[in-house]
Design a protein around this motif. Structure first.
Motif, PDB file in Angstrom:
ATOM      1  N   MET A  35     -18.026  15.606 -17.064  1.00  0.00           N
ATOM      2  CA  MET A  35     -17.514  16.507 -16.030  1.00  0.00           C
ATOM      3  C   MET A  35     -16.054  16.867 -16.279  1.00  0.00           C
ATOM      4  O   MET A  35     -15.628  17.996 -16.083  1.00  0.00           O
ATOM      5  CB  MET A  35     -17.656  15.837 -14.658  1.00  0.00           C
ATOM      6  CG  MET A  35     -17.449  16.784 -13.499  1.00  0.00           C
ATOM      7  SD  MET A  35     -18.756  18.043 -13.413  1.00  0.00           S
ATOM      8  CE  MET A  35     -18.206  18.963 -11.997  1.00  0.00           C
ATOM      9  N   ALA A  36     -15.295  15.851 -16.724  1.00  0.00           N
ATOM     10  CA  ALA A  36     -13.880  16.090 -17.015  1.00  0.00           C
ATOM     11  C   ALA A  36     -13.721  17.065 -18.175  1.00  0.00           C
ATOM     12  O   ALA A  36     -12.837  17.938 -18.154  1.00  0.00           O
ATOM     13  CB  ALA A  36     -13.182  14.768 -17.325  1.00  0.00           C
ATOM     14  N   LYS A  37     -14.598  16.911 -19.206  1.00  0.00           N
ATOM     15  CA  LYS A  37     -14.516  17.819 -20.349  1.00  0.00           C
ATOM     16  C   LYS A  37     -14.832  19.247 -19.941  1.00  0.00           C
ATOM     17  O   LYS A  37     -14.201  20.194 -20.412  1.00  0.00           O
ATOM     18  CB  LYS A  37     -15.475  17.356 -21.447  1.00  0.00           C
ATOM     19  CG  LYS A  37     -15.045  16.080 -22.154  1.00  0.00           C
ATOM     20  CD  LYS A  37     -15.978  15.765 -23.307  1.00  0.00           C
ATOM     21  CE  LYS A  37     -15.518  14.533 -24.060  1.00  0.00           C
ATOM     22  NZ  LYS A  37     -16.412  14.215 -25.209  1.00  0.00           N
ATOM     23  N   VAL A  38     -15.818  19.415 -19.063  1.00  0.00           N
ATOM     24  CA  VAL A  38     -16.165  20.758 -18.590  1.00  0.00           C
ATOM     25  C   VAL A  38     -14.990  21.386 -17.868  1.00  0.00           C
ATOM     26  O   VAL A  38     -14.678  22.574 -18.048  1.00  0.00           O
ATOM     27  CB  VAL A  38     -17.402  20.698 -17.664  1.00  0.00           C
ATOM     28  CG1 VAL A  38     -17.683  22.069 -17.064  1.00  0.00           C
ATOM     29  CG2 VAL A  38     -18.613  20.177 -18.432  1.00  0.00           C
ATOM     30  N   ALA A  39     -14.294  20.598 -17.051  1.00  0.00           N
ATOM     31  CA  ALA A  39     -13.136  21.105 -16.316  1.00  0.00           C
ATOM     32  C   ALA A  39     -12.012  21.498 -17.279  1.00  0.00           C
ATOM     33  O   ALA A  39     -11.367  22.543 -17.110  1.00  0.00           O
ATOM     34  CB  ALA A  39     -12.647  20.060 -15.322  1.00  0.00           C
ATOM     35  N   ILE A  40     -11.805  20.664 -18.297  1.00  0.00           N
ATOM     36  CA  ILE A  40     -10.751  20.963 -19.268  1.00  0.00           C
ATOM     37  C   ILE A  40     -11.073  22.223 -20.058  1.00  0.00           C
ATOM     38  O   ILE A  40     -10.215  23.098 -20.261  1.00  0.00           O
ATOM     39  CB  ILE A  40     -10.557  19.764 -20.220  1.00  0.00           C
ATOM     40  CG1 ILE A  40     -10.002  18.572 -19.440  1.00  0.00           C
ATOM     41  CG2 ILE A  40      -9.621  20.134 -21.366  1.00  0.00           C
ATOM     42  CD1 ILE A  40      -9.902  17.308 -20.269  1.00  0.00           C
ATOM     43  N   TYR A  41     -12.338  22.339 -20.516  1.00  0.00           N
ATOM     44  CA  TYR A  41     -12.741  23.530 -21.265  1.00  0.00           C
ATOM     45  C   TYR A  41     -12.665  24.781 -20.404  1.00  0.00           C
ATOM     46  O   TYR A  41     -12.235  25.853 -20.874  1.00  0.00           O
ATOM     47  CB  TYR A  41     -14.160  23.344 -21.812  1.00  0.00           C
ATOM     48  CG  TYR A  41     -14.272  22.316 -22.908  1.00  0.00           C
ATOM     49  CD1 TYR A  41     -13.213  22.097 -23.781  1.00  0.00           C
ATOM     50  CD2 TYR A  41     -15.439  21.570 -23.076  1.00  0.00           C
ATOM     51  CE1 TYR A  41     -13.316  21.150 -24.781  1.00  0.00           C
ATOM     52  CE2 TYR A  41     -15.545  20.618 -24.078  1.00  0.00           C
ATOM     53  CZ  TYR A  41     -14.470  20.414 -24.928  1.00  0.00           C
ATOM     54  OH  TYR A  41     -14.567  19.471 -25.919  1.00  0.00           O
ATOM     55  N   SER A  42     -13.059  24.663 -19.146  1.00  0.00           N
ATOM     56  CA  SER A  42     -12.990  25.812 -18.236  1.00  0.00           C
ATOM     57  C   SER A  42     -11.550  26.255 -18.032  1.00  0.00           C
ATOM     58  O   SER A  42     -11.242  27.458 -18.035  1.00  0.00           O
ATOM     59  CB  SER A  42     -13.628  25.454 -16.895  1.00  0.00           C
ATOM     60  OG  SER A  42     -14.984  25.086 -17.059  1.00  0.00           O
ATOM     61  N   LEU A  43     -10.655  25.279 -17.857  1.00  0.00           N
ATOM     62  CA  LEU A  43      -9.243  25.597 -17.683  1.00  0.00           C
ATOM     63  C   LEU A  43      -8.674  26.236 -18.943  1.00  0.00           C
ATOM     64  O   LEU A  43      -7.885  27.187 -18.874  1.00  0.00           O
ATOM     65  CB  LEU A  43      -8.470  24.325 -17.333  1.00  0.00           C
ATOM     66  CG  LEU A  43      -6.957  24.494 -17.118  1.00  0.00           C
ATOM     67  CD1 LEU A  43      -6.683  25.453 -15.971  1.00  0.00           C
ATOM     68  CD2 LEU A  43      -6.309  23.144 -16.873  1.00  0.00           C
ATOM     69  N   THR A  44      -9.090  25.719 -20.102  1.00  0.00           N
ATOM     70  CA  THR A  44      -8.620  26.281 -21.371  1.00  0.00           C
ATOM     71  C   THR A  44      -9.056  27.728 -21.533  1.00  0.00           C
ATOM     72  O   THR A  44      -8.267  28.594 -21.929  1.00  0.00           O
ATOM     73  CB  THR A  44      -9.153  25.442 -22.547  1.00  0.00           C
ATOM     74  OG1 THR A  44      -8.746  24.081 -22.390  1.00  0.00           O
ATOM     75  CG2 THR A  44      -8.634  25.980 -23.866  1.00  0.00           C
ATOM     76  N   VAL A  45     -10.324  27.996 -21.238  1.00  0.00           N
ATOM     77  CA  VAL A  45     -10.836  29.369 -21.327  1.00  0.00           C
ATOM     78  C   VAL A  45     -10.106  30.286 -20.352  1.00  0.00           C
ATOM     79  O   VAL A  45      -9.754  31.425 -20.686  1.00  0.00           O
ATOM     80  CB  VAL A  45     -12.357  29.388 -21.058  1.00  0.00           C
ATOM     81  CG1 VAL A  45     -12.864  30.820 -20.956  1.00  0.00           C
ATOM     82  CG2 VAL A  45     -13.102  28.636 -22.154  1.00  0.00           C
ATOM     83  N   LEU A  46      -9.866  29.784 -19.141  1.00  0.00           N
ATOM     84  CA  LEU A  46      -9.166  30.582 -18.133  1.00  0.00           C
ATOM     85  C   LEU A  46      -7.758  30.939 -18.596  1.00  0.00           C
ATOM     86  O   LEU A  46      -7.321  32.097 -18.475  1.00  0.00           O
ATOM     87  CB  LEU A  46      -9.108  29.815 -16.815  1.00  0.00           C
ATOM     88  CG  LEU A  46      -8.355  30.507 -15.665  1.00  0.00           C
ATOM     89  CD1 LEU A  46      -9.018  31.836 -15.318  1.00  0.00           C
ATOM     90  CD2 LEU A  46      -8.285  29.596 -14.448  1.00  0.00           C
ATOM     91  N   LEU A  47      -7.051  29.967 -19.149  1.00  0.00           N
ATOM     92  CA  LEU A  47      -5.701  30.223 -19.653  1.00  0.00           C
ATOM     93  C   LEU A  47      -5.716  31.210 -20.818  1.00  0.00           C
ATOM     94  O   LEU A  47      -4.846  32.083 -20.926  1.00  0.00           O
ATOM     95  CB  LEU A  47      -5.040  28.911 -20.078  1.00  0.00           C
ATOM     96  CG  LEU A  47      -4.690  27.926 -18.957  1.00  0.00           C
ATOM     97  CD1 LEU A  47      -4.166  26.616 -19.536  1.00  0.00           C
ATOM     98  CD2 LEU A  47      -3.665  28.530 -17.998  1.00  0.00           C
TER      99      LEU A  47
END
Length: 270
Positions: free
Chosen positions: A1-13
């Motif tokens: 779940m943490a990895k999904v959040a990090i990847y989502s934030l990375t894509v958003l940035l």
């Protein structure tokens, strides 16, 4: 779940950073007066035109400025990296009494702001008759100690066995640096070279002071001069900015692996 959040934030940035770049290129292909504010204007390809690029290329010397920036950046990068590597080898692998003093003296150059050296640098370049020339920009840029510190840190992490084995075979210092330590630190030198090139490409204050004629300007100084006369023409401004951004984008795409290595290189321990 943490990895999904990090990847989502990375894509958003990434999207946040890419949108202005895409908008710049979209507007550069739009007719004058169309700023492509809405999504419909973004995806409307019926009015695309190259008129803006024709205007910028004919009414300015942007290609000449880009050429000057490339030449100055390439020469500055090559010479500075070689000097930094040679100095790093001396500080990392040689022993002499005043090594600490000379290293502190070189490293202290990072503490001196560029603005504090503008007047003495100008007087020096003036006395050497290098005003309004490429060498007037290049020579003062060769004294940046950042490469020395980072390459030396990289060399400190290399085993000394290479040096001892080469010395047993009669290898002299200059040959040792050229044949052994330069190949071993190639990735570090490329990373530092990228940083030096970007610094040279974005350098504004010193070229603005030294260069007097429009033909000898670099892109960082020539572009604002041209845009100042077209401040109300958004499409022209975006077109000129797009042309200026293309070389650095190409460099980043081709050398992005080394850029990442350069960022992580400060973590190398000796």
């Amino acid at each position: 779940m943490a990895k999904v959040a990090i990847y989502s934030l990375t894509v958003l940035l990434a999207v946040i950073f890419v949108i202005p770049l895409v908008w710049m290129f979209v507007v550069s292909f739009k007719p004058e007066g169309v700023s492509a504010i809405t999504i419909n204007e973004w995806v409307d390809f019926s009015d695309l035109t190259l008129q803006n690029y024709k205007k910028v290329l004919t009414e300015s010397q942007i290609l000449r400025w880009t050429y000057n920036s490339l030449i100055i950046g390439a020469i500055t990068t090559i010479i500075t990296v070689l000097i930094s590597s040679l100095a790093a080898f001396a500080f990392s692998r040689k022993t002499f009494k005043t090594k600490g003093f000379w290293f502190i003296l070189c490293a202290s150059g990072l503490l001196i702001p560029t603005e504090a050296m503008l007047i003495p640098l100008y007087e020096t370049v003036l006395s050497m008759n290098l005003l309004d020339s490429n060498w007037g920009i290049i020579l003062p840029s060769l004294t940046n100690p950042l490469g020395l510190i980072l390459i030396m840190q990289f060399m400190n992490g290399l085993p000394k066995d290479y040096m001892e084995a080469a010395q047993l075979d009669g290898c002299k210092d200059l040959r040792l640096w050229w044949s052994i330590y330069m190949p071993l630190t190639r990735s570090a030198m490329i990373s530092i070279g990228i940083f030096y090139f970007i610094m040279s490409w974005n350098n504004f204050i010193w070229p603005y002071i030294v260069i007097n004629t429009e033909e000898n300007m670099v892109l960082a100084t020539g572009l604002p001069t041209f845009l100042a006369n077209n401040v109300l023409h958004v499409n022209t401004i975006m077109t000129a900015s797009a042309i200026a951004a293309i070389p650095t984008m190409i460099v980043y795409i081709l050398l992005q692996k080394h850029i990442v290595q350069g960022v992580s290189m400060t973590g190398v321990k000796g």
